[in-house]
Design an enzyme around this catalytic site. Structure first.
Site, PDB file in Angstrom:
ATOM      1  N   CYS A   1      -5.581  -0.184 -20.870  1.00 29.19           N
ATOM      2  CA  CYS A   1      -4.181   0.012 -21.062  1.00 29.19           C
ATOM      3  C   CYS A   1      -4.282   1.196 -22.372  1.00 29.19           C
ATOM      4  CB  CYS A   1      -3.275  -0.717 -21.694  1.00 29.19           C
ATOM      5  SG  CYS A   1      -1.685  -0.437 -23.000  1.00 29.19           S
TER       6      CYS A   1
ATOM      7  N   CYS B   1       1.060  -4.620 -24.427  1.00 33.64           N
ATOM      8  CA  CYS B   1       2.177  -3.930 -25.461  1.00 33.64           C
ATOM      9  C   CYS B   1       3.443  -3.176 -24.537  1.00 33.64           C
ATOM     10  CB  CYS B   1       1.081  -2.875 -26.054  1.00 33.64           C
ATOM     11  SG  CYS B   1       0.843  -1.600 -25.157  1.00 33.64           S
TER      12      CYS B   1
ATOM     13  N   ASP C   1       1.260  -1.057  -0.423  1.00 29.57           N
ATOM     14  CA  ASP C   1       0.344  -0.310  -0.061  1.00 29.57           C
ATOM     15  C   ASP C   1       1.089   1.346  -0.301  1.00 29.57           C
ATOM     16  OD1 ASP C   1       0.496   0.631   2.545  1.00 29.57           O
ATOM     17  OD2 ASP C   1      -1.207  -0.498   2.784  1.00 29.57           O
TER      18      ASP C   1
ATOM     19  N   HIS D   1       6.078  -7.638  -1.699  1.00 28.94           N
ATOM     20  CA  HIS D   1       5.808  -8.534  -2.213  1.00 28.94           C
ATOM     21  C   HIS D   1       4.791  -6.690  -3.431  1.00 28.94           C
ATOM     22  CE1 HIS D   1       3.760 -11.536   1.291  1.00 28.94           C
ATOM     23  NE2 HIS D   1       5.185 -11.489   0.733  1.00 28.94           N
TER      24      HIS D   1
ATOM     25  N   CYS E   1       1.837  -2.894 -18.476  1.00 26.92           N
ATOM     26  CA  CYS E   1       1.014  -3.864 -19.620  1.00 26.92           C
ATOM     27  C   CYS E   1       1.373  -4.776 -20.048  1.00 26.92           C
ATOM     28  CB  CYS E   1       0.125  -2.740 -20.778  1.00 26.92           C
ATOM     29  SG  CYS E   1      -0.670  -3.690 -22.375  1.00 26.92           S
TER      30      CYS E   1
ATOM     31  N   ASN F   1       1.663  -7.308  18.063  1.00 26.22           N
ATOM     32  CA  ASN F   1       0.306  -7.673  16.907  1.00 26.22           C
ATOM     33  C   ASN F   1      -1.241  -7.726  17.847  1.00 26.22           C
ATOM     34  OD1 ASN F   1      -0.078  -8.703  14.247  1.00 26.22           O
ATOM     35  ND2 ASN F   1      -0.542 -11.029  15.270  1.00 26.22           N
TER      36      ASN F   1
ATOM     37  N   CYS G   1      -3.398  -0.018 -25.641  1.00 26.33           N
ATOM     38  CA  CYS G   1      -3.738  -0.677 -27.181  1.00 26.33           C
ATOM     39  C   CYS G   1      -5.152  -1.571 -26.718  1.00 26.33           C
ATOM     40  CB  CYS G   1      -2.563  -1.957 -26.664  1.00 26.33           C
ATOM     41  SG  CYS G   1      -2.529  -3.285 -25.699  1.00 26.33           S
TER      42      CYS G   1
HETATM   43  P1  NAD Z   1      -2.423 -10.760   8.202  1.00 26.41           P
HETATM   44  O1  NAD Z   1      -3.608 -11.341   7.435  1.00 26.41           O
HETATM   45  O2  NAD Z   1      -2.426 -12.039   8.476  1.00 26.41           O
HETATM   46  O3  NAD Z   1      -2.705 -10.417   9.878  1.00 26.41           O
HETATM   47  C1  NAD Z   1      -2.855  -9.456  10.069  1.00 26.41           C
HETATM   48  C2  NAD Z   1      -2.486  -9.222  12.189  1.00 26.41           C
HETATM   49  O4  NAD Z   1      -2.871  -7.606  11.954  1.00 26.41           O
HETATM   50  C3  NAD Z   1      -3.412 -10.430  12.805  1.00 26.41           C
HETATM   51  O5  NAD Z   1      -2.653 -11.269  13.339  1.00 26.41           O
HETATM   52  C4  NAD Z   1      -4.043  -8.908  13.699  1.00 26.41           C
HETATM   53  O6  NAD Z   1      -3.676  -9.761  15.102  1.00 26.41           O
HETATM   54  C5  NAD Z   1      -2.501  -8.115  13.516  1.00 26.41           C
HETATM   55  N1  NAD Z   1      -3.586  -6.912  12.786  1.00 26.41           N
HETATM   56  C6  NAD Z   1      -4.963  -6.853  12.976  1.00 26.41           C
HETATM   57  N2  NAD Z   1      -5.421  -4.879  13.736  1.00 26.41           N
HETATM   58  C7  NAD Z   1      -4.349  -4.729  14.089  1.00 26.41           C
HETATM   59  C8  NAD Z   1      -3.943  -3.467  14.588  1.00 26.41           C
HETATM   60  N3  NAD Z   1      -5.051  -2.459  14.417  1.00 26.41           N
HETATM   61  N4  NAD Z   1      -2.452  -3.309  15.179  1.00 26.41           N
HETATM   62  C9  NAD Z   1      -1.347  -4.427  15.457  1.00 26.41           C
HETATM   63  N5  NAD Z   1      -1.585  -5.519  14.474  1.00 26.41           N
HETATM   64  C10 NAD Z   1      -3.162  -5.150  13.721  1.00 26.41           C
HETATM   65  O7  NAD Z   1      -1.346 -10.359   7.089  1.00 26.41           O
HETATM   66  P2  NAD Z   1      -0.045 -10.266   7.291  1.00 26.41           P
HETATM   67  O8  NAD Z   1       0.409 -11.201   8.464  1.00 26.41           O
HETATM   68  O9  NAD Z   1       0.321  -9.130   6.838  1.00 26.41           O
HETATM   69  O10 NAD Z   1      -0.150 -11.169   5.868  1.00 26.41           O
HETATM   70  C11 NAD Z   1      -0.993 -11.126   4.486  1.00 26.41           C
HETATM   71  C12 NAD Z   1      -0.563 -10.914   3.119  1.00 26.41           C
HETATM   72  O11 NAD Z   1      -0.992 -10.000   3.015  1.00 26.41           O
HETATM   73  C13 NAD Z   1       1.288  -9.837   3.714  1.00 26.41           C
HETATM   74  O12 NAD Z   1       1.286 -10.761   2.490  1.00 26.41           O
HETATM   75  C14 NAD Z   1       0.387  -8.805   2.818  1.00 26.41           C
HETATM   76  O13 NAD Z   1       1.287  -8.077   1.635  1.00 26.41           O
HETATM   77  C15 NAD Z   1      -0.289  -9.263   2.147  1.00 26.41           C
HETATM   78  N6  NAD Z   1      -1.920  -7.464   2.967  1.00 26.41           N
HETATM   79  C16 NAD Z   1      -1.859  -6.264   2.121  1.00 26.41           C
HETATM   80  C17 NAD Z   1      -2.058  -5.610   2.712  1.00 26.41           C
HETATM   81  C18 NAD Z   1      -1.512  -4.141   2.815  1.00 26.41           C
HETATM   82  O14 NAD Z   1      -0.953  -3.610   1.334  1.00 26.41           O
HETATM   83  N7  NAD Z   1      -2.373  -2.936   3.461  1.00 26.41           N
HETATM   84  C19 NAD Z   1      -3.382  -5.465   3.132  1.00 26.41           C
HETATM   85  C20 NAD Z   1      -3.958  -6.834   3.146  1.00 26.41           C
HETATM   86  C21 NAD Z   1      -2.902  -7.988   2.847  1.00 26.41           C
HETATM   87 ZN    ZN Z   2      -0.714  -1.807 -23.822  1.00 26.75          ZN
END
Ligand code: NAD
Ligand code: ZN
Length: 249
Positions: free
Chosen positions: A148, A128, A102, A117, A125, A215, A151
């Site tokens: 796109c 193209c 994000d 990730h 795209c 967490n 294309c």
């Molecule tokens: P997960 O979804 O497996 O777990 C999230 C963890 O965050 C949980 O254990 C939960 O207890 C904890 N959590 C929830 N709210 C919280 C808070 N306010 N403060 C602290 N902890 C909190 O997430 P993951 O282990 O990151 O794995 C999931 C995959 O999904 C990752 O690879 C990630 O790339 C992807 N993902 C990314 C986004 C993003 O970019 N924001 C969103 C969703 C999933």
């Molecule tokens: Zn294209």
């Protein structure tokens, strides 16, 4: 001594700290995590919207999902992202390793963010090979599923790692190195179930680092950590920085 105090003391004594983040850190920015209560997998099928096979079958399903995740939430960094950027400015945290796509760490001011990730910053795209900046695609996505401009293809793929794709080797290598080099490894908002998230704290520990986890829910790896806090990242991380700043005065 309470946990906040212990972590602040550990940070004060650290020469090279590393922060590792997952979806949990962005929950207070309004982006739901994948797993657990309120998670996106209750509503979406990961195979359909987040795997490379699903994307090849139907890119529109992915973009519909991306719209819900990134446009509707209008996410901005929260206090936890800013606290981590502050720890980097203080010269204590040398890198942020994130699983998130994000871009909120960079928005909050983190300079060295290793995105395991990938991120949405560039979109290619597949037909193209034209490359777009996220801001351009974002504008279109607010109204319709992007295509796109050159294309007409719907096969616009952001540079993120889908399920079924390998992690970028250079970034993974740097993250492993950071885990080996650091003397303090802090996990924020990850369930630590996905590879390599599950391994990185173990690598850090084997190489002598102290481990901290902030967490919301307990994780299976909690027993290997020196300090465990179950709570909200946006509430706890600023308290840690505040306590550290008092110590640095
Ligand atoms: P997960 O979804 O497996 O777990 C999230 C963890 O965050 C949980 O254990 C939960 O207890 C904890 N959590 C929830 N709210 C919280 C808070 N306010 N403060 C602290 N902890 C909190 O997430 P993951 O282990 O990151 O794995 C999931 C995959 O999904 C990752 O690879 C990630 O790339 C992807 N993902 C990314 C986004 C993003 O970019 N924001 C969103 C969703 C999933
Ligand atoms: Zn294209």
């Amino acid at each position: 001594m309470d946990e906040i105090e212990r972590i602040a003391e550990m940070l004060k004594n650290s020469k090279h700290a590393v922060v590792f983040t997952g979806a949990g850190i962005s929950v207070e920015s309004g982006i739901p995590p994948f797993r657990g209560k309120g998670g996106l997998w209750e509503k979406y099928d990961p195979e359909e919207v987040a795997s490379i096979y699903g994307f090849k079958r139907n890119p529109k399903a992915f973009w519909q999902f991306a719209k819900e995740l990134l446009i509707k939430t209008k996410a901005e960094p929260n206090k936890a992202h800013y606290a981590i950027a502050e720890l980097e400015r203080l010269g204590i945290v040398k890198a942020v390793i994130t699983q998130n796509i994000d871009m909120l760490h960079q928005k909050a001011g983190s300079r060295r963010a290793l995105e395991l990730h990938g991120s949405m910053e560039y979109v290619d795209c597949l037909d193209c090979k034209t490359t777009y900046k996220w801001e351009d695609v974002e504008e279109i996505l607010k109204k319709e599923i992007p295509r796109c401009k050159e294309c007409g293809s719907y096969y616009l793929k952001p540079r993120v790692v889908f399920f079924g794709e390998p992690l970028p080797r250079d970034v993974l290598g740097e993250a492993m190195n950071e885990a080996k080099m650091c003397d303090l490894f802090i996990v924020v908002g990850s369930s630590l179930v996905v590879y390599p998230a599950a391994h990185l704290p173990f690598i850090a520990k084997e190489n002598g680092a102290k481990l901290v986890i902030v967490n919301y829910d307990p994780t299976e790896s909690d027993p290997i950590f020196d300090v465990v806090i179950h709570g909200k990242a946006g509430e706890i991380m600023p308290k840690i920085v505040e306590r550290l700043n008092e110590k640095l005065k």
